[in-house]
Design a protein around this motif. Structure first.
Motif, PDB file in Angstrom:
ATOM      1  N   GLY A   1       0.792  -1.222   0.000  1.00 52.36           N
ATOM      2  CA  GLY A   1       0.000   0.000   0.000  1.00 52.36           C
ATOM      3  C   GLY A   1       0.825   1.274   0.000  1.00 52.36           C
ATOM      4  N   LYS A   2       2.077   1.162  -0.423  1.00 50.14           N
ATOM      5  CA  LYS A   2       2.962   2.324  -0.468  1.00 50.14           C
ATOM      6  C   LYS A   2       2.944   2.932  -1.871  1.00 50.14           C
ATOM      7  CE  LYS A   2       6.650   1.735   2.662  1.00 50.14           C
ATOM      8  NZ  LYS A   2       8.079   1.493   2.803  1.00 50.14           N
ATOM      9  N   ALA A   3       3.299   4.197  -1.932  1.00 49.26           N
ATOM     10  CA  ALA A   3       3.445   4.858  -3.229  1.00 49.26           C
ATOM     11  C   ALA A   3       4.646   4.256  -3.953  1.00 49.26           C
ATOM     12  CB  ALA A   3       3.646   6.355  -3.038  1.00 49.26           C
ATOM     13  N   VAL A   4       4.490   4.026  -5.237  1.00 51.43           N
ATOM     14  CA  VAL A   4       5.592   3.462  -6.015  1.00 51.43           C
ATOM     15  C   VAL A   4       6.698   4.495  -6.186  1.00 51.43           C
ATOM     16  CG1 VAL A   4       6.259   2.521  -8.267  1.00 51.43           C
ATOM     17  CG2 VAL A   4       4.126   1.788  -7.190  1.00 51.43           C
ATOM     18  N   PHE A   5       6.333   5.719  -6.504  1.00 54.63           N
ATOM     19  CA  PHE A   5       7.315   6.775  -6.728  1.00 54.63           C
ATOM     20  C   PHE A   5       7.562   7.535  -5.430  1.00 54.63           C
ATOM     21  CE2 PHE A   5       8.356  11.187  -8.135  1.00 54.63           C
ATOM     22  CZ  PHE A   5       9.611  10.901  -8.664  1.00 54.63           C
ATOM     23  N   ASP A   6       8.827   7.625  -5.037  1.00 55.90           N
ATOM     24  CA  ASP A   6       9.227   8.336  -3.829  1.00 55.90           C
ATOM     25  C   ASP A   6      10.247   9.405  -4.232  1.00 55.90           C
ATOM     26  OD1 ASP A   6      10.327   9.215  -1.428  1.00 55.90           O
ATOM     27  OD2 ASP A   6      10.566   7.211  -0.589  1.00 55.90           O
ATOM     28  N   PRO A   7       9.778  10.635  -4.458  1.00 56.00           N
ATOM     29  CA  PRO A   7      10.683  11.684  -4.947  1.00 56.00           C
ATOM     30  C   PRO A   7      11.906  11.906  -4.070  1.00 56.00           C
ATOM     31  CG  PRO A   7       8.403  12.440  -4.999  1.00 56.00           C
ATOM     32  CD  PRO A   7       8.421  11.123  -4.281  1.00 56.00           C
ATOM     33  N   ALA A   8      11.742  11.839  -2.756  1.00 54.54           N
ATOM     34  CA  ALA A   8      12.885  12.050  -1.859  1.00 54.54           C
ATOM     35  C   ALA A   8      13.920  10.948  -2.045  1.00 54.54           C
ATOM     36  CB  ALA A   8      12.421  12.110  -0.406  1.00 54.54           C
ATOM     37  N   ARG A   9      13.480   9.713  -2.181  1.00 52.62           N
ATOM     38  CA  ARG A   9      14.394   8.582  -2.405  1.00 52.62           C
ATOM     39  C   ARG A   9      15.101   8.733  -3.747  1.00 52.62           C
ATOM     40  NH1 ARG A   9      17.626   4.323  -1.375  1.00 52.62           N
ATOM     41  NH2 ARG A   9      17.222   2.531  -2.675  1.00 52.62           N
ATOM     42  N   GLU A  10      14.350   9.112  -4.774  1.00 51.32           N
ATOM     43  CA  GLU A  10      14.950   9.311  -6.111  1.00 51.32           C
ATOM     44  C   GLU A  10      16.030  10.391  -6.064  1.00 51.32           C
ATOM     45  OE1 GLU A  10      14.340   7.601  -8.975  1.00 51.32           O
ATOM     46  OE2 GLU A  10      13.011   6.288  -7.843  1.00 51.32           O
ATOM     47  N   ARG A  11      15.721  11.500  -5.417  1.00 51.37           N
ATOM     48  CA  ARG A  11      16.677  12.603  -5.297  1.00 51.37           C
ATOM     49  C   ARG A  11      17.927  12.157  -4.545  1.00 51.37           C
ATOM     50  NH1 ARG A  11      12.844  15.847  -4.648  1.00 51.37           N
ATOM     51  NH2 ARG A  11      12.632  15.582  -2.412  1.00 51.37           N
ATOM     52  N   SER A  12      17.724  11.446  -3.447  1.00 55.48           N
ATOM     53  CA  SER A  12      18.848  10.949  -2.653  1.00 55.48           C
ATOM     54  C   SER A  12      19.716   9.992  -3.465  1.00 55.48           C
ATOM     55  CB  SER A  12      18.316  10.256  -1.396  1.00 55.48           C
ATOM     56  OG  SER A  12      19.343   9.618  -0.700  1.00 55.48           O
ATOM     57  N   LYS A  13      19.066   9.098  -4.187  1.00 51.97           N
ATOM     58  CA  LYS A  13      19.776   8.120  -5.018  1.00 51.97           C
ATOM     59  C   LYS A  13      20.613   8.819  -6.090  1.00 51.97           C
ATOM     60  CE  LYS A  13      19.976   3.679  -5.836  1.00 51.97           C
ATOM     61  NZ  LYS A  13      21.092   3.031  -5.240  1.00 51.97           N
ATOM     62  N   LEU A  14      20.006   9.793  -6.786  1.00 53.02           N
ATOM     63  CA  LEU A  14      20.729  10.513  -7.834  1.00 53.02           C
ATOM     64  C   LEU A  14      21.904  11.305  -7.260  1.00 53.02           C
ATOM     65  CD1 LEU A  14      17.847  11.810 -10.114  1.00 53.02           C
ATOM     66  CD2 LEU A  14      19.578  10.099 -10.683  1.00 53.02           C
ATOM     67  N   ASN A  15      21.674  11.968  -6.133  1.00 54.56           N
ATOM     68  CA  ASN A  15      22.762  12.733  -5.508  1.00 54.56           C
ATOM     69  C   ASN A  15      23.916  11.824  -5.110  1.00 54.56           C
ATOM     70  OD1 ASN A  15      21.457  15.180  -5.793  1.00 54.56           O
ATOM     71  ND2 ASN A  15      20.530  15.106  -3.752  1.00 54.56           N
ATOM     72  N   ASN A  16      23.590  10.644  -4.563  1.00 52.43           N
ATOM     73  CA  ASN A  16      24.625   9.703  -4.162  1.00 52.43           C
ATOM     74  C   ASN A  16      25.432   9.228  -5.371  1.00 52.43           C
ATOM     75  OD1 ASN A  16      25.347   6.591  -3.813  1.00 52.43           O
ATOM     76  ND2 ASN A  16      25.548   7.612  -1.829  1.00 52.43           N
ATOM     77  N   LEU A  17      24.739   8.868  -6.434  1.00 48.85           N
ATOM     78  CA  LEU A  17      25.433   8.397  -7.636  1.00 48.85           C
ATOM     79  C   LEU A  17      26.301   9.497  -8.239  1.00 48.85           C
ATOM     80  CD1 LEU A  17      22.515   6.345  -9.134  1.00 48.85           C
ATOM     81  CD2 LEU A  17      24.736   5.413  -8.472  1.00 48.85           C
ATOM     82  N   ALA A  18      25.756  10.702  -8.326  1.00 50.13           N
ATOM     83  CA  ALA A  18      26.513  11.820  -8.898  1.00 50.13           C
ATOM     84  C   ALA A  18      27.755  12.114  -8.070  1.00 50.13           C
ATOM     85  CB  ALA A  18      25.631  13.057  -8.999  1.00 50.13           C
ATOM     86  N   SER A  19      27.648  12.009  -6.762  1.00 51.25           N
ATOM     87  CA  SER A  19      28.804  12.293  -5.902  1.00 51.25           C
ATOM     88  C   SER A  19      29.889  11.229  -6.029  1.00 51.25           C
ATOM     89  CB  SER A  19      28.366  12.418  -4.440  1.00 51.25           C
ATOM     90  OG  SER A  19      28.030  11.159  -3.889  1.00 51.25           O
ATOM     91  N   ARG A  20      29.522  10.043  -6.465  1.00 56.01           N
ATOM     92  CA  ARG A  20      30.500   8.960  -6.632  1.00 56.01           C
ATOM     93  C   ARG A  20      31.151   8.956  -8.009  1.00 56.01           C
ATOM     94  NH1 ARG A  20      26.532   4.446  -5.127  1.00 56.01           N
ATOM     95  NH2 ARG A  20      27.910   3.242  -6.449  1.00 56.01           N
ATOM     96  N   ALA A  21      30.543   9.679  -8.949  1.00 60.35           N
ATOM     97  CA  ALA A  21      31.085   9.737 -10.305  1.00 60.35           C
ATOM     98  C   ALA A  21      32.224  10.753 -10.366  1.00 60.35           C
ATOM     99  CB  ALA A  21      29.987  10.152 -11.283  1.00 60.35           C
ATOM    100  N   PRO A  22      33.143  10.573 -11.307  1.00 64.04           N
ATOM    101  CA  PRO A  22      34.150  11.620 -11.505  1.00 64.04           C
ATOM    102  C   PRO A  22      33.425  12.939 -11.814  1.00 64.04           C
ATOM    103  CG  PRO A  22      34.724   9.667 -12.765  1.00 64.04           C
ATOM    104  CD  PRO A  22      33.340   9.453 -12.228  1.00 64.04           C
TER     105      PRO A  22
END
Length: 71
Positions: free
Chosen positions: A39-60
């Motif tokens: 019964g949870k929302a499929v899309f979680d904007p905060a999680r998506e933002r966190s995930k993208l920020n984490n990946l970007a910070s790990r990239a050159p």
């Protein structure tokens, strides 16, 4: 390496990326199904933002924008 070798290397990497993408999408589908069952929302904007920020910070730094586009 000559141009043919470089292109062959890129083709191999493209195949690996595609296979990993398909695997990731299949797993993401399972996550969505699980969220729906709970019964949870499929899309979680905060999680998506966190995930993208984490990946970007790990990239050159020179590839941060491309990393965000990729994911």
């Amino acid at each position: 390496m000559d141009l043919a070798d470089i292109r062959q290397a890129i083709d191999g990497i493209d195949t690996t990326l595609l296979n990993s993408f398909v695997e990731r999408m299949d797993i993401a589908t399972e996550v969505a199904k699980s969220k729906i069952e709970m019964g949870k929302a499929v899309f979680d904007p905060a999680r998506e933002r966190s995930k993208l920020n984490n990946l970007a910070s790990r990239a050159p730094e020179r590839y941060e924008a491309q990393t965000i586009t990729l994911f």
